[in-house]
Design a protein around this motif. Structure first.
Motif, PDB file in Angstrom:
ATOM      1  N   GLY A   5      32.616   0.397 -72.759  1.00  0.00           N
ATOM      2  CA  GLY A   5      32.621  -0.884 -72.643  1.00  0.00           C
ATOM      3  C   GLY A   5      31.066  -1.451 -72.508  1.00  0.00           C
ATOM      4  O   GLY A   5      30.280  -0.655 -72.575  1.00  0.00           O
ATOM      5  N   VAL A   6      30.747  -2.507 -72.800  1.00  0.00           N
ATOM      6  CA  VAL A   6      29.607  -3.210 -72.894  1.00  0.00           C
ATOM      7  C   VAL A   6      29.464  -4.462 -71.955  1.00  0.00           C
ATOM      8  O   VAL A   6      30.462  -5.093 -71.835  1.00  0.00           O
ATOM      9  N   PHE A   7      28.087  -4.718 -71.532  1.00  0.00           N
ATOM     10  CA  PHE A   7      27.983  -5.904 -70.621  1.00  0.00           C
ATOM     11  C   PHE A   7      27.228  -7.014 -71.143  1.00  0.00           C
ATOM     12  O   PHE A   7      26.416  -6.712 -72.130  1.00  0.00           O
ATOM     13  N   VAL A   8      27.610  -8.372 -71.041  1.00  0.00           N
ATOM     14  CA  VAL A   8      26.810  -9.379 -71.479  1.00  0.00           C
ATOM     15  C   VAL A   8      26.295  -9.974 -69.957  1.00  0.00           C
ATOM     16  O   VAL A   8      27.050 -10.640 -69.239  1.00  0.00           O
ATOM     17  N   MET A  47      31.514  -7.000 -83.958  1.00  0.00           N
ATOM     18  CA  MET A  47      32.127  -6.487 -82.749  1.00  0.00           C
ATOM     19  C   MET A  47      33.093  -5.860 -82.664  1.00  0.00           C
ATOM     20  O   MET A  47      34.145  -6.648 -83.016  1.00  0.00           O
ATOM     21  N   SER A  48      33.584  -4.659 -82.411  1.00  0.00           N
ATOM     22  CA  SER A  48      34.806  -4.192 -82.327  1.00  0.00           C
ATOM     23  C   SER A  48      35.896  -4.959 -81.551  1.00  0.00           C
ATOM     24  O   SER A  48      35.342  -4.962 -80.307  1.00  0.00           O
ATOM     25  N   PRO A  49      37.028  -5.300 -81.776  1.00  0.00           N
ATOM     26  CA  PRO A  49      37.994  -5.862 -80.675  1.00  0.00           C
ATOM     27  C   PRO A  49      38.469  -4.966 -79.941  1.00  0.00           C
ATOM     28  O   PRO A  49      39.038  -5.249 -78.896  1.00  0.00           O
ATOM     29  N   GLN A  50      38.229  -3.612 -80.040  1.00  0.00           N
ATOM     30  CA  GLN A  50      38.698  -2.554 -79.276  1.00  0.00           C
ATOM     31  C   GLN A  50      37.746  -2.326 -78.076  1.00  0.00           C
ATOM     32  O   GLN A  50      38.129  -1.905 -77.065  1.00  0.00           O
ATOM     33  N   ARG A  51      36.532  -3.017 -78.029  1.00  0.00           N
ATOM     34  CA  ARG A  51      35.577  -2.801 -76.895  1.00  0.00           C
ATOM     35  C   ARG A  51      35.947  -3.820 -75.861  1.00  0.00           C
ATOM     36  O   ARG A  51      36.426  -4.774 -76.044  1.00  0.00           O
ATOM     37  N   VAL A  52      35.846  -3.319 -74.588  1.00  0.00           N
ATOM     38  CA  VAL A  52      35.944  -4.217 -73.550  1.00  0.00           C
ATOM     39  C   VAL A  52      34.331  -4.561 -72.951  1.00  0.00           C
ATOM     40  O   VAL A  52      33.641  -3.956 -73.104  1.00  0.00           O
ATOM     41  N   ILE A  53      34.247  -6.057 -72.978  1.00  0.00           N
ATOM     42  CA  ILE A  53      33.278  -6.746 -72.760  1.00  0.00           C
ATOM     43  C   ILE A  53      33.306  -7.139 -71.260  1.00  0.00           C
ATOM     44  O   ILE A  53      34.247  -7.917 -70.920  1.00  0.00           O
ATOM     45  N   VAL A  54      32.331  -6.792 -70.488  1.00  0.00           N
ATOM     46  CA  VAL A  54      32.229  -7.484 -69.145  1.00  0.00           C
ATOM     47  C   VAL A  54      31.067  -8.512 -69.198  1.00  0.00           C
ATOM     48  O   VAL A  54      29.819  -8.176 -69.448  1.00  0.00           O
ATOM     49  N   VAL A  55      31.582  -9.867 -68.947  1.00  0.00           N
ATOM     50  CA  VAL A  55      30.402 -10.754 -69.054  1.00  0.00           C
ATOM     51  C   VAL A  55      30.267 -11.281 -67.281  1.00  0.00           C
ATOM     52  O   VAL A  55      30.738 -11.271 -66.498  1.00  0.00           O
TER      53      VAL A  55
END
Length: 173
Positions: free
Chosen positions: A100-103, A1-9
């Motif tokens: 961005g990606v969502f969890v 998983m790229s550390p540049q990506r923003v993840i929204v939990v």
């Protein structure tokens, strides 16, 4: 998983967004932000009184989170916990950082209610759980993200989330 990506939990109250979000940020070596900290005082007072927020209440909160996401995108990345219950809210956040990606943390109501009842020092009462589930629009197939069951320990959930994220973007491992 790229550390540049923003993840929204994301998910309803009581799913462990804060704990899992912190664990993900630590594992990825990126900053973490607590979405609840972006609520205006009026929102916190309303929820503390057992009154669900409406879309108008959530607007300034989503904008503040979107600003954080926008500032974290590109080379920095990050993880933020935010309910993001409706597709329209997620679309608004994605507009701030398209990569961005969502969890989506998922679980059955009895488990989540039990966890909410056991936590201390949080403004969200268990009486608002029904409104959270009523508002929830699960991730759709065309939305970048993964759904992760919250059963087990927080470490188990974070591990499943990391595995699912890596499977989602295998070229970034």
């Amino acid at each position: 998983m790229s550390p540049q990506r923003v993840i929204v939990v994301m998910g309803v109250a009581g799913t462990g967004k804060t704990t899992v979000g912190r664990l993900l940020a630590e594992a990825l070596g990126v900053p973490y932000a607590e979405g609840d900290a972006f609520h205006p005082a009026a929102n916190v007072a309303k929820m503390s009184a057992g009154i669900p927020l409406d879309d108008a209440d959530r607007g300034p909160w989503l904008d503040a989170i979107g600003e954080w996401i926008r500032n974290r995108g590109g080379l920095r990345g990050g993880v933020i916990a935010a309910s993001a219950l409706k597709r329209a809210y997620r679309d608004r956040l994605r507009a701030a950082a398209p990569g961005g990606v969502f969890v989506h943390l998922t679980g059955d109501r009895p488990l989540i209610e039990k966890r909410m009842a056991e936590r201390r020092g949080h403004f969200m009462p268990t009486t608002l759980l029904d409104s959270q589930f009523a508002t929830l629009e699960p991730l759709q197939e065309d939305e970048p993200g993964v759904a992760v069951d919250v059963s087990g320990t927080s470490e188990d959930v974070a591990g499943r989330a990391l595995s699912a994220l890596r499977a989602l973007t295998p070229h970034e491992n």
